[in-house]
Scaffold this active site. Structure first.
Site, PDB file in Angstrom:
ATOM      1  CE  LYS A   1      14.459 -14.428 -29.353  1.00 31.22           C
ATOM      2  NZ  LYS A   1      13.361 -13.733 -28.648  1.00 31.22           N
TER       3      LYS A   1
ATOM      4  CG  ASN B   1      -2.220  -0.691   0.937  1.00 30.38           C
ATOM      5  OD1 ASN B   1      -2.521  -0.840  -0.116  1.00 30.38           O
ATOM      6  ND2 ASN B   1      -3.023  -0.766   2.026  1.00 30.38           N
TER       7      ASN B   1
ATOM      8  CG  ASP C   1      11.255 -16.082 -26.391  1.00 34.99           C
ATOM      9  OD1 ASP C   1      11.372 -15.538 -25.272  1.00 34.99           O
ATOM     10  OD2 ASP C   1      11.504 -15.216 -27.304  1.00 34.99           O
TER      11      ASP C   1
ATOM     12  CG  HIS D   1      16.197 -14.522 -18.092  1.00 34.15           C
ATOM     13  ND1 HIS D   1      16.899 -14.617 -19.397  1.00 34.15           N
ATOM     14  CD2 HIS D   1      15.770 -15.693 -18.002  1.00 34.15           C
ATOM     15  CE1 HIS D   1      16.398 -15.627 -20.055  1.00 34.15           C
ATOM     16  NE2 HIS D   1      15.899 -16.353 -18.981  1.00 34.15           N
TER      17      HIS D   1
ATOM     18  CG  HIS E   1      11.689 -15.241 -18.799  1.00 28.09           C
ATOM     19  ND1 HIS E   1      11.032 -14.101 -19.147  1.00 28.09           N
ATOM     20  CD2 HIS E   1      12.545 -15.579 -19.945  1.00 28.09           C
ATOM     21  CE1 HIS E   1      11.683 -13.597 -20.276  1.00 28.09           C
ATOM     22  NE2 HIS E   1      12.390 -14.441 -20.901  1.00 28.09           N
TER      23      HIS E   1
ATOM     24  CE  LYS F   1      14.554 -18.171 -21.952  1.00 34.14           C
ATOM     25  NZ  LYS F   1      13.629 -17.295 -22.945  1.00 34.14           N
TER      26      LYS F   1
END
Length: 459
Positions: free
Chosen positions: A166, A111, A193, A321, A287, A191
């Site tokens: 990728k 808070n 993504d 990471h 991650h 890994k």
């Protein structure tokens, strides 16, 4: 209402608080809004973080006052505020008495982040006393367990050569598995993504079956063990467990080659603890996607990336990471190496506090974000060692000769650094590394002026 007579004790000494062993200490950068005094605002912050509110209440008794959070140091010029939180304030499990990170966050960064008299407040460090530290799980696995699977020295096994497949989304199961196989012919670790999971165009069960087969084939072809970090992130505890159990069953005899990736920032402490406790024999890959919303230097509220990393070790992340410390594409700087030291060392200095981990297993730095073979030596020079997991997406699959060659170039870059050999010199006898110079010419020109002439003379 000025509450500094109750929630501020500037006579307290930090060394005495640490020696007493009954307080969690937190250091913030805090600025009051115009018209509010620094000590008054700091005291209100401590009150809101513990036993107080904006008025005195009739139910407060002497015991309550004994567990007040206390401002014990301020420096208005530097905007530094330090608060001591009695360990009794923090919630504990009813099933086993263990600590909860969500309780730590609720008090120290809850808070108080929305208070009307605070312009901004950001936690930069915290200290955990032994009695509270021992209530956290800590990691069950780390890079030493990966080195064991890879057949390396478990004390100084060096960089784990990794990648992220990728594009991060858009690959169907077979192209995804084919890319895994291609990289594994030269590298160690792949890994998911962070958004990859169970999309309609890439059902998890189909993808995992094909990836497990790709791992077996790559191991047979290379004679080397391979590793895969599978994303089990989900809103639902039962979904996470179901994914994890299916993945382990599918990988079968290679189950110990599998890590579990959890998007720890977006899912929160509950997901990390679920993975840590339900799958203690798997490497827990934290991650941190989304963390920049609060950790970025541009954000004046929340907490820093250093604090996030320290919390991850407490919770039990095997690896997290940590960015590239200014050597890749992500926000960061060379001084961020203290984050890695806090993860790996038995005792380490933070921006404000020294933390003794009391034998708690180390957490492994995971390096990713714009790295390639040409950037690695500078990164290792800054860090001082190479005992990290390094994941290059574009740095592997952006290689002119493909993912296998990209993986080999990363490994060769590490070999050159370990041997103390100049990278261009090493590239003269290692084709994949030489082709990395041609693959990333802007980096080559920046970091290795004259590289073209030197490589051509060698040819």
């Amino acid at each position: 209402m000025d509450q500094s007579n109750r929630y501020a004790r500037l006579d307290l000494k930090e060394a005495d608080l640490i020696a007493g062993g009954r307080h969690v200490l937190c250091a913030y950068v805090m600025k009051p809004k115009a018209g509010y005094g620094y000590l008054e605002t700091a005291a209100h912050f401590a009150a809101e973080s513990s036993t107080g509110t904006n008025v005195e209440v009739s139910t407060t008794d002497d015991f309550t006052r004994g567990v007040d959070a206390l401002v014990y140091e301020i420096d208005p010029e530097k905007e530094i505020m330090k608060i001591a939180y009695p360990v009794e304030l923090f919630d504990r499990n009813i099933i086993d008495g263990r600590a909860m990170l969500c309780s730590f966050l609720t008090l120290t960064i809850g808070n108080n982040q929305g208070m009307g008299d605070v312009e901004y407040a950001k936690m930069h460090d915290f200290y955990v006393p032994p009695c509270y530290l021992r209530l956290f799980d800590g990691p069950s696995m780390n890079i030493a367990d990966m080195w064991r699977v890879l057949g390396r020295d478990v004390r100084n096994g060096g960089m784990v050569v990794g990648t992220i497949i990728k594009p991060k989304l858009g690959l169907r199961p077979k192209p995804f598995a084919d890319a895994c196989h291609e990289f594994w012919l030269g590298g160690d670790f792949i890994k998911n993504d962070e958004p990859q999971g169970n999309q309609t165009f890439a059902p998890l069960k189909e993808t995992i079956r094909l990836v497990a087969d790709a791992m077996k084939r790559a191991q047979d072809e290379t004679g080397e063990a391979k590793l895969f970090s599978a994303n089990i992130t989900a809103d639902d505890h039962y979904e996470m467990v179901a994914r994890g159990e299916y993945i382990l069953e599918t990988f079968g005899e290679n189950a110990d080659h599998v890590a579990f990736l959890v998007d720890g920032y977006v899912t929160g402490p509950a997901a990390i603890t679920t993975a840590r406790r339900q799958f203690p024999r798997q490497f827990l890959h934290y991650h941190r996607a989304g963390h920049g919303a609060v950790t970025s230097p541009q954000s004046m509220r929340g907490y820093t990336a250093f604090v996030l990393s320290k919390m991850a070790r407490l919770q039990g992340a095997s690896g997290i990471h940590t960015g590239t410390m200014g050597y890749g594409k992500m926000e960061g700087e060379a001084a961020d190496k203290i984050m890695a030291y806090m993860l790996t060392d038995e005792a380490a200095e933070g921006p404000f506090y020294r933390q003794d981990w009391l034998g708690l297993k180390a957490t492994t730095p995971i390096i990713s974000g714009g790295m390639n073979a040409l950037r690695l030596p500078g990164f290792f020079d800054n860090l001082g060692h190479s005992n990290v997991i390094q994941t290059s997406g574009g740095g592997a699959f952006g290689h002119l000769d493909g993912g296998t060659a990209g993986a080999k170039s990363l490994r060769q870059s590490h070999e050159a650094w370990m041997a103390g050999v100049d990278l261009v010199t090493y590239a003269r006898e290692h084709r994949e590394l030489a082709r990395a110079f041609e693959s990333f010419p802007a980096d080559a020109d920046k970091f290795y002026p004259g590289w073209r002439d030197r490589l051509q003379r060698a040819a």
